[in-house]
Scaffold this motif. Structure first.
Motif, PDB file in Angstrom:
ATOM      1  N   HIS A 282       0.809  -1.215   0.000  1.00 10.24           N
ATOM      2  CA  HIS A 282       0.000   0.000   0.000  1.00 10.24           C
ATOM      3  C   HIS A 282       0.843   1.266   0.000  1.00 10.24           C
ATOM      4  CE1 HIS A 282       1.029  -0.659   4.236  1.00 10.24           C
ATOM      5  NE2 HIS A 282       0.884   0.646   4.396  1.00 10.24           N
ATOM      6  N   ARG A 283       2.139   1.140   0.214  1.00  7.72           N
ATOM      7  CA  ARG A 283       2.996   2.319   0.320  1.00  7.72           C
ATOM      8  C   ARG A 283       4.332   2.022  -0.354  1.00  7.72           C
ATOM      9  NH1 ARG A 283       5.045   4.867   6.096  1.00  7.72           N
ATOM     10  NH2 ARG A 283       5.923   6.823   5.301  1.00  7.72           N
ATOM     11  N   ASP A 284       4.722   2.878  -1.319  1.00  5.20           N
ATOM     12  CA  ASP A 284       5.975   2.658  -2.036  1.00  5.20           C
ATOM     13  C   ASP A 284       7.174   2.968  -1.148  1.00  5.20           C
ATOM     14  OD1 ASP A 284       4.667   1.912  -4.354  1.00  5.20           O
ATOM     15  OD2 ASP A 284       4.563   3.968  -5.109  1.00  5.20           O
ATOM     16  N   LEU A 285       8.246   2.245  -1.383  1.00  6.45           N
ATOM     17  CA  LEU A 285       9.505   2.519  -0.704  1.00  6.45           C
ATOM     18  C   LEU A 285      10.212   3.688  -1.384  1.00  6.45           C
ATOM     19  CD1 LEU A 285      10.884  -1.117  -0.249  1.00  6.45           C
ATOM     20  CD2 LEU A 285       9.758   0.287   1.469  1.00  6.45           C
ATOM     21  N   PRO A 286      11.067   4.414  -0.668  1.00  9.67           N
ATOM     22  CA  PRO A 286      11.861   5.459  -1.331  1.00  9.67           C
ATOM     23  C   PRO A 286      12.676   4.875  -2.480  1.00  9.67           C
ATOM     24  CG  PRO A 286      12.035   5.654   1.055  1.00  9.67           C
ATOM     25  CD  PRO A 286      11.297   4.372   0.797  1.00  9.67           C
ATOM     26  N   ASP A 287      12.872   5.681  -3.517  1.00 10.73           N
ATOM     27  CA  ASP A 287      13.553   5.189  -4.725  1.00 10.73           C
ATOM     28  C   ASP A 287      14.961   4.683  -4.433  1.00 10.73           C
ATOM     29  OD1 ASP A 287      11.307   5.816  -6.179  1.00 10.73           O
ATOM     30  OD2 ASP A 287      12.033   7.827  -6.706  1.00 10.73           O
ATOM     31  N   ASP A 288      15.673   5.354  -3.513  1.00 12.17           N
ATOM     32  CA  ASP A 288      17.056   4.991  -3.236  1.00 12.17           C
ATOM     33  C   ASP A 288      17.189   4.106  -2.002  1.00 12.17           C
ATOM     34  OD1 ASP A 288      16.193   6.918  -1.543  1.00 12.17           O
ATOM     35  OD2 ASP A 288      17.957   8.216  -1.709  1.00 12.17           O
ATOM     36  N   ALA A 289      16.084   3.527  -1.552  1.00 18.35           N
ATOM     37  CA  ALA A 289      16.120   2.721  -0.325  1.00 18.35           C
ATOM     38  C   ALA A 289      16.640   1.319  -0.619  1.00 18.35           C
ATOM     39  CB  ALA A 289      14.736   2.642   0.300  1.00 18.35           C
ATOM     40  N   GLU A 290      17.406   0.787   0.312  1.00 19.25           N
ATOM     41  CA  GLU A 290      17.914  -0.578   0.220  1.00 19.25           C
ATOM     42  C   GLU A 290      17.373  -1.387   1.395  1.00 19.25           C
ATOM     43  OE1 GLU A 290      22.179  -3.035   0.197  1.00 19.25           O
ATOM     44  OE2 GLU A 290      22.124  -0.840   0.394  1.00 19.25           O
ATOM     45  N   ILE A 291      16.737  -2.506   1.080  1.00 17.96           N
ATOM     46  CA  ILE A 291      16.143  -3.344   2.128  1.00 17.96           C
ATOM     47  C   ILE A 291      17.251  -4.126   2.823  1.00 17.96           C
ATOM     48  CG2 ILE A 291      14.475  -5.147   2.648  1.00 17.96           C
ATOM     49  CD1 ILE A 291      12.986  -4.396   0.113  1.00 17.96           C
ATOM     50  N   LYS A 292      17.348  -3.956   4.137  1.00 19.81           N
ATOM     51  CA  LYS A 292      18.377  -4.624   4.924  1.00 19.81           C
ATOM     52  C   LYS A 292      17.847  -5.858   5.658  1.00 19.81           C
ATOM     53  CE  LYS A 292      21.928  -1.906   4.196  1.00 19.81           C
ATOM     54  NZ  LYS A 292      23.192  -2.407   3.597  1.00 19.81           N
ATOM     55  N   THR A 293      16.639  -5.756   6.179  1.00 20.25           N
ATOM     56  CA  THR A 293      16.057  -6.878   6.918  1.00 20.25           C
ATOM     57  C   THR A 293      14.585  -7.027   6.557  1.00 20.25           C
ATOM     58  OG1 THR A 293      15.430  -5.496   8.825  1.00 20.25           O
ATOM     59  CG2 THR A 293      17.612  -6.527   8.880  1.00 20.25           C
ATOM     60  N   VAL A 294      14.081  -8.232   6.721  1.00 23.22           N
ATOM     61  CA  VAL A 294      12.652  -8.522   6.577  1.00 23.22           C
ATOM     62  C   VAL A 294      12.235  -9.338   7.791  1.00 23.22           C
ATOM     63  CG1 VAL A 294      10.883  -9.718   5.249  1.00 23.22           C
ATOM     64  CG2 VAL A 294      12.698  -8.486   4.057  1.00 23.22           C
ATOM     65  N   THR A 295      11.310  -8.794   8.563  1.00 21.77           N
ATOM     66  CA  THR A 295      10.770  -9.488   9.723  1.00 21.77           C
ATOM     67  C   THR A 295       9.376  -9.965   9.389  1.00 21.77           C
ATOM     68  OG1 THR A 295      12.037  -8.084  11.232  1.00 21.77           O
ATOM     69  CG2 THR A 295      10.190  -9.303  12.173  1.00 21.77           C
ATOM     70  N   VAL A 296       9.152 -11.261   9.488  1.00 21.42           N
ATOM     71  CA  VAL A 296       7.837 -11.851   9.255  1.00 21.42           C
ATOM     72  C   VAL A 296       7.211 -12.124  10.613  1.00 21.42           C
ATOM     73  CG1 VAL A 296       6.565 -13.757   8.217  1.00 21.42           C
ATOM     74  CG2 VAL A 296       8.624 -12.875   7.098  1.00 21.42           C
ATOM     75  N   LYS A 297       6.021 -11.564  10.834  1.00 23.85           N
ATOM     76  CA  LYS A 297       5.408 -11.642  12.157  1.00 23.85           C
ATOM     77  C   LYS A 297       3.944 -12.043  12.062  1.00 23.85           C
ATOM     78  CE  LYS A 297       4.708  -8.921  16.380  1.00 23.85           C
ATOM     79  NZ  LYS A 297       4.919  -7.604  17.030  1.00 23.85           N
ATOM     80  N   ARG A 298       3.549 -12.927  12.966  1.00 25.96           N
ATOM     81  CA  ARG A 298       2.141 -13.304  13.079  1.00 25.96           C
ATOM     82  C   ARG A 298       1.546 -12.610  14.302  1.00 25.96           C
ATOM     83  NH1 ARG A 298       1.062 -19.493  13.895  1.00 25.96           N
ATOM     84  NH2 ARG A 298       2.387 -19.004  15.688  1.00 25.96           N
ATOM     85  N   GLU A 299       0.529 -11.794  14.078  1.00 22.47           N
ATOM     86  CA  GLU A 299      -0.133 -11.095  15.174  1.00 22.47           C
ATOM     87  C   GLU A 299      -1.071 -12.044  15.909  1.00 22.47           C
ATOM     88  OE1 GLU A 299       0.552  -8.295  16.285  1.00 22.47           O
ATOM     89  OE2 GLU A 299       1.630  -7.254  14.691  1.00 22.47           O
TER      90      GLU A 299
END
Length: 407
Positions: A139-156
Motif C-alpha cells: 500500500h505504500r511505495d519505498l523510497p527510490d534509493d532505499a535498500e532493504i536490509k532486513t525482513v521481519t515476518v510476524k504473526r499477530e
C-alpha cells in the motif's frame, strides 16, 4: 537513515502453514540454545552461531530454514540476555530468561539475504528463501534509493501475517536550523491530549465504543472453556478488538506527532516518567491509555527525520509557576484556570504550562547559565490571547481555529 515499513501478507493456506512451521522451528532453536546457555560457561552469540552447521546434521528440520534466520534466532537470545543484564545493572530486580511456549514466539527475521520483492503479473510479491513467493499488500511505495536490509515476518495474535521491511537510505536527515523561526511548547494531558503555546487544544480521541466492544468480547471469552475450539475462536475476536483499539489510537498519535515535527523548527516537551505516572494510585487507566511515552518517542524520531529541534525539560512545577513572572501558586487539579496573585496574569492552566515548557526548552537549547525555573519574559506574548483554542479533529491532522475568548 533507517526506516521500517509494515505491510500485510496474504499467504495461501499452504504458505500460512509453512510460515507457522518456520516460526515454531525457530522457537525450538531458541529453547535449545537457551538450554545450552544455562549449562555452559563463556558462550557468545558468535560461538553459538558457529554450531548451527553441525546442528543441521542431526536436526534435519533446520535444513528447511534459511541460515540467516537461524543466526538471528541465536542473536535474539543473546540480545535478550544483554537487555536483562543492563536492567540489573540499573538497579532493577530481574529474573532469568524462560523457555518460549507455543504462541509466545511469533516472528523470524531475514537479514542481508534470502529475500526479494518481485512484481508478478502486476502484483507485488515477497520472495523468501525456503518459503517461496507470498502475496503482499504493497500500500505504500519505498523510497527510490532505499535498500532493504532486513525482513521481519510476524504473526499477530489475530492470526494475520505482516512483513516489516527495514530499509536504509543514503540521505542524511536535514540539518537543524541554527535559529528556528517557529517554536512550540507542548503540555500533554488526558481531557485535552495536548495544549501548545500557539493556543492549539487537541482533544483526546474518543474510543469509548471500541473499549466497550473489547470488554464485551473479554467477558464472552471468560465464559469459554480454556483451550476449546470456542475459546480459540473467541480469543481471536478479543485480539481483533485489541488491534482495532491500538491501530486507531496509534493513527491519532502518528498524525499529531507528524504535524508538530513538520510545522515547527523547535519542539519543547516535558521529560515525563510515563511508567511512574501509570503506577500512581489514582486514574492509572486513563494515564496508561493516553500513551504519553509512545507519543513522545514518535515525536522525537520524527523531529530527527524532519530536522527539527526536540528538547525535553523538567516537568516539575510547570503548571504551578506563572509563565509571566515565575511566581509559584499551588492549585488543585480541578482548577483549570491559572490566575497569578503577583502579576495578575490569567490564562488556561494548560496554556500556562505550555509556555513554561517552551521557555525552559529555549534556555536548555541555548545553554543559558540559568535554572530552568527562571522565567523568560520575551518568550511569552502577554499582549495576545493565550486562551485562544484550536481543535484537531480526531483522525485528521487539519486544524480548526475557534474564536478567542476575552478575559
Amino acid at each position: 537513515m533507517n526506516y521500517n515499513y509494515r505491510y500485510r501478507l496474504r499467504p495461501s493456506d499452504a504458505l500460512e502453514e509453512q510460515l507457522a512451521w518456520t516460526v515454531d522451528t525457530c522457537r525450538q532453536v531458541y529453547n535449545h540454545f537457551l538450554h545450552r546457555l544455562n549449562r555452559a560457561d563463556d558462550t557468545s552469540a558468535y560461538s553459538e552461531q558457529k554450531r548451527l552447521p553441525s546442528l543441521k546434521k542431526w536436526w534435519n528440520d533446520l535444513k528447511h530454514v534459511h541460515s540467516k534466520v537461524l543466526q538471528k534466532v541465536v542473536q535474539r537470545l543473546y540480545d535478550n540476555l544483554s537487555t536483562l543484564r543492563g536492567r540489573k545493572e540499573n538497579g532493577y530486580r530481574v529474573g532469568t530468561l524462560k523457555w518460549k511456549a507455543p504462541g509466545e514466539y511469533r516472528s523470524f527475521i531475514y537479514s542481508q539475504s534470502g529475500f526479494k520483492l518481485k512484481n508478478t503479473s502486476g502484483r507485488t510479491r515477497l520472495w523468501l528463501s525456503k518459503l517461496g513467493e507470498i502475496p503482499i499488500t504493497f500500500h505504500r511505495d519505498l523510497p527510490d534509493d532505499a535498500e532493504i536490509k532486513t525482513v521481519t515476518v510476524k504473526r499477530e495474535p489475530t492470526g494475520k501475517w505482516y512483513a516489516i521491511l527495514g530499509v536504509e537510505t543514503p540521505d542524511d536527515p536535514p540539518e537543524k536550523p541554527e535559529n528556528p523561526e517557529k517554536c512550540v511548547g507542548i503540555d500533554v494531558g488526558i481531557l485535552k491530549y495536548a495544549h501548545d503555546t500557539d493556543g492549539t487544544a487537541v482533544e483526546s480521541s474518543d474510543l469509548s465504543d471500541e473499549r466497550e466492544r473489547l470488554e464485551r468480547a473479554q467477558r464472552n471469552l471468560s465464559r469459554k472453556q480454556h483451550g476449546s475450539a470456542n475459546w480459540e475462536k473467541q480469543r481471536r475476536v478479543v485480539a481483533e478488538r485489541h488491534a482495532e483499539l491500538k491501530n486507531k489510537w496509534r493513527d491519532f498519535l502518528h498524525k499529531l506527532s507528524n504535524y508538530y515535527a513538520r510545522e515547527y523548527g523547535l519542539v519543547a516537551v516535558e521529560d515525563l516518567d510515563s511508567k511512574g505516572l501509570v503506577e500512581l494510585p489514582s486514574n492509572s487507566r486513563n494515564r496508561a491509555g493516553a500513551a504519553w511515552g509512545t507519543f513522545l518517542r514518535m515525536l522525537e524520531y520524527k523531529c530527527k527525520r524532519e530536522g527539527t529541534h526536540f528538547v525535553t525539560v523538567n516537568p516539575r512545577g510547570t503548571t504551578k509557576e506563572c509563565a509571566s513572572c515565575g511566581v509559584s501558586t499551588d492549585k488543585p487539579l480541578w482548577v483549570r484556570e491559572h490566575s497569578c496573585p503577583a502579576c495578575g496574569f490569567e490564562a488556561d492552566r494548560d496554556a500556562n504550562a505550555a509556555w513554561n515548557i517552551l521557555s525552559r526548552g529555549i534556555r536548555k537549547r541555548l545553554g543559558a547559565g540559568r535554572s530552568e525555573s527562571t522565567p523568560v519574559e520575551t518568550a511569552l506574548p502577554v499582549d495576545t490571547s493565550v486562551s485562544a483554542k484550536r481543535v484537531v479533529e480526531t483522525g485528521s491532522p487539519t486544524l480548526k481555529r475557534e474564536p478567542s475568548s476575552e478575559r
